[in-house]
Design an enzyme around this catalytic site. Structure first.
Site, mmCIF file in Angstrom:
data_model
loop_
_atom_site.group_PDB
_atom_site.id
_atom_site.type_symbol
_atom_site.label_atom_id
_atom_site.label_comp_id
_atom_site.label_asym_id
_atom_site.label_seq_id
_atom_site.Cartn_x
_atom_site.Cartn_y
_atom_site.Cartn_z
ATOM 1 N N GLY A 17 0.207 3.388 -3.375
ATOM 2 C CA GLY A 17 1.078 4.545 -3.558
ATOM 3 C C GLY A 17 2.522 4.182 -3.354
ATOM 4 O O GLY A 17 2.864 3.057 -2.983
ATOM 5 N N GLY A 19 5.907 5.982 -1.548
ATOM 6 C CA GLY A 19 6.512 7.080 -0.808
ATOM 7 C C GLY A 19 7.984 7.197 -1.127
ATOM 8 O O GLY A 19 8.533 6.445 -1.939
ATOM 9 N N GLY A 20 8.610 8.183 -0.463
ATOM 10 C CA GLY A 20 10.018 8.427 -0.728
ATOM 11 C C GLY A 20 10.889 7.250 -0.353
ATOM 12 O O GLY A 20 12.008 7.132 -0.834
ATOM 13 N N MET A 21 10.396 6.368 0.509
ATOM 14 C CA MET A 21 11.228 5.267 0.982
ATOM 15 C C MET A 21 10.641 3.902 0.638
ATOM 16 O O MET A 21 11.112 2.892 1.114
ATOM 17 C CB MET A 21 11.422 5.370 2.497
ATOM 18 N N VAL A 24 3.652 1.691 -0.820
ATOM 19 C CA VAL A 24 2.646 1.643 0.229
ATOM 20 C C VAL A 24 1.563 0.661 -0.216
ATOM 21 O O VAL A 24 1.010 0.773 -1.317
ATOM 22 C CB VAL A 24 2.031 3.037 0.485
ATOM 23 N N LYS A 39 4.037 0.128 4.691
ATOM 24 C CA LYS A 39 5.119 0.558 3.809
ATOM 25 C C LYS A 39 6.413 -0.114 4.209
ATOM 26 O O LYS A 39 6.754 -0.183 5.390
ATOM 27 C CB LYS A 39 5.273 2.085 3.876
ATOM 28 N N ASP A 133 10.664 16.694 3.228
ATOM 29 C CA ASP A 133 10.236 16.343 1.864
ATOM 30 C C ASP A 133 8.783 16.740 1.648
ATOM 31 O O ASP A 133 7.975 15.946 1.163
ATOM 32 C CB ASP A 133 10.438 14.851 1.608
#
Length: 493
Positions: A17, A19-21, A24, A39, A133
């Site tokens: 995946g 993520g916003g930062m 992952v 991450k 978020d």
């Protein structure tokens, strides 16, 4: 490019995946022999010390949370210029993937997922952490619809610096609250709005504010226009509306949202169970004879919780009928015609006697009843207060709860269209789970259409829930209807 080994310990298997930062990765912890999600955080273009501080803030805020509906953080490691967050690996799909692959959810399923996310966020808020978020892409749904909120990548602790001086727009604009769209500081109420928008997307299949090419135009739309009312939300319509209240001061807290979502989820489970179990032949188990509230967990005002028209008018009608019946008996006795009155079905006294009968007063078995004042009810209702007074409005609300849960037809008639919009079936389902209900400490201020009361629900499963509510009335001259209700506080025993 995928790394092979992180911090000399975490063997990378594949990306799972983004993520916003950062991305992952699914990794194998070679020390403890378990799967973990790792991450890379803070690795933004033109990264500065501010961005690194943001990444460390994410690590601290996430690691401080220990909740079954929040993705756990196990470790934070630094390798050179990179920071890696090591988290629990939760086999799942994001809610956005579910919507894309399977389509919109039923309101009940959305509530089951939503209440878990709300519980996790409420725990974060209690510790002073704001997610900032919340969106379908950060809601992870695993086997059995177990849900967790992930990616506190832009979370911050209350009192921490904003760290947005670089001009970076943090968060997902489609799920911004109006106050965020206008440039206000984020708070817990912003997360509540975002979860409401997420649930809207869950049942409708799209965000209430679709993405635009120009994010500034999107923010202007959110800041100035109310969200559209969902068309497929059913019992979730009211919780979504309360969570997306444009005024953050009157918007539900996250704990209230969790309470309301739990109610909807519980009602959905009860309906499913009822549909798979043969109907009992015992009338005592007939749902129409049971007692108690739109909403299913008594925290926030549930959508299916509707009220009824006052009991006082019905008491006055009953008293009038009894007085007419008493007068009929008196006339029959004075004319020496009592026996004829009992045997002639077409005579005038007979229908009066039939309408006047009640458990508290029945005609004498004697063929020649003796009329007396004692034949009228021993307890007559108090005179109705003058219309449009605080007392009249309080009596109306008490009257509504007095007839519930046995007389849902009367209760339904006491609701304004705004309350009936949830549907009669949902209303009946809620009250069908209630054994008894009692209102107390009911009062209204002079000139106000809002009535305050304390409601105690006893559910069929033994739960006792006490709620302090504010109920808004509409109408005048004693012809009221319940237009809205708000749960101010709630306690479950």
């Amino acid at each position: 490019m995928s790394p092979e080994l992180i911090a000399g310990r975490y063997r990378v298997e594949r990306a799972v995946g983004r993520g916003g930062m950062g991305t992952v990765w699914l990794c194998q912890d070679e020390v403890l022999g378990r799967d973990v999600a790792v991450k890379n955080v803070g690795n933004l273009p033109d990264q500065t010390s501010t961005d690194v501080a943001r990444a460390m803030r994410e690590a601290r805020s996430s690691a401080a949370l220990n909740h079954p509906n929040v993705v756990s953080v196990f470790d934070v490691v630094e390798t050179g210029d990179e920071i890696w967050m090591v988290m629990e690996y939760f086999p799942s799909r994001t809610l956005s993937e579910i919507l894309r692959e399977d389509g919109p959810l039923s309101p009940e399923r959305a509530a089951r997922i939503g209440v878990q996310v709300a519980d996790g966020l409420a725990a974060a808020h209690a510790r002073g952490t704001i997610h900032r978020d919340v969106k379908p892409g950060n809601v992870l749904v695993g086997a059995g619809d177990q849900a967790k909120i992930s990616d506190f990548g832009i979370a911050r602790m209350a009192g921490d610096p904003q760290l947005t001086s670089t001009g970076l727009l943090t968060g997902t604009p489609s799920y911004f609250s109006p106050e965020l769209a206008r440039g206000a500081d984020p708070g817990p109420e912003s997360d509540v709005w975002a979860l409401g928008a997420t649930l809207y997307a869950a049942v409708e299949g799209a965000s209430p504010y679709p993405t635009q090419r120009n994010p500034i135009a999107l923010l202007q739309t959110i800041a100035s226009e109310p969200p559209p009312r969902p068309s497929n939300a059913g019992p979730l319509a009211e919780p979504i509306a309360r969570m997306m209240d444009r005024d953050p001061r009157s918007r539900w807290a996250m704990a209230d949202a969790a309470h309301a979502l739990r109610r909807v989820a519980e009602r959905g489970r009860e309906r499913t169970a009822a549909a798979t179990v043969p109907l009992a032949t015992d009338d005592a188990h007939d749902p129409t004879t049971t007692t108690s509230r739109p909403v299913a967990a008594p925290v926030a005002a549930p959508p299916e919780r509707r009220r009824r028209k006052g009991l006082l008018p019905w008491l006055l009608v009953a008293a009038a009928l009894l007085l007419v019946a008493g007068a009929g008996y008196a006339l029959l006795d004075l004319n020496g015609d009592a026996t004829a009155g009992q045997t002639q079905g077409t005579s005038t006294p007979t229908p009066s006697e039939t309408q006047g009968a009640s458990p508290k007063r029945s005609p004498s078995p004697s063929p020649t009843p003796t009329p007396s004042p004692e034949q009228t009810p021993s307890k007559t209702p108090k005179p109705a207060p003058a219309p449009d007074t605080a007392e009249a409005k309080a009596d109306f609300v008490d009257g509504y709860f007095d007839v519930m849960p046995e007389d849902t037809d009367t209760g339904w008639s006491m609701l304004a269209p705004s309350m009936q919009s949830v549907g009669k079936d949902e209303y009946e389902d809620f009250w069908g789970s209630i054994e008894s209900v009692e209102s107390s400490q009911t009062s209204a201020s002079s000139g106000s259409d809002t009535v305050s009361t304390v409601i105690t629900y006893t559910f069929d499963d033994g739960r006792v829930v006490t709620e302090q509510q504010e109920i808004d009335l509409q109408g005048s001259d004693g012809a009221y209807a319940i237009a809205d209700d708000r749960v101010i506080s709630s306690q479950t025993q």
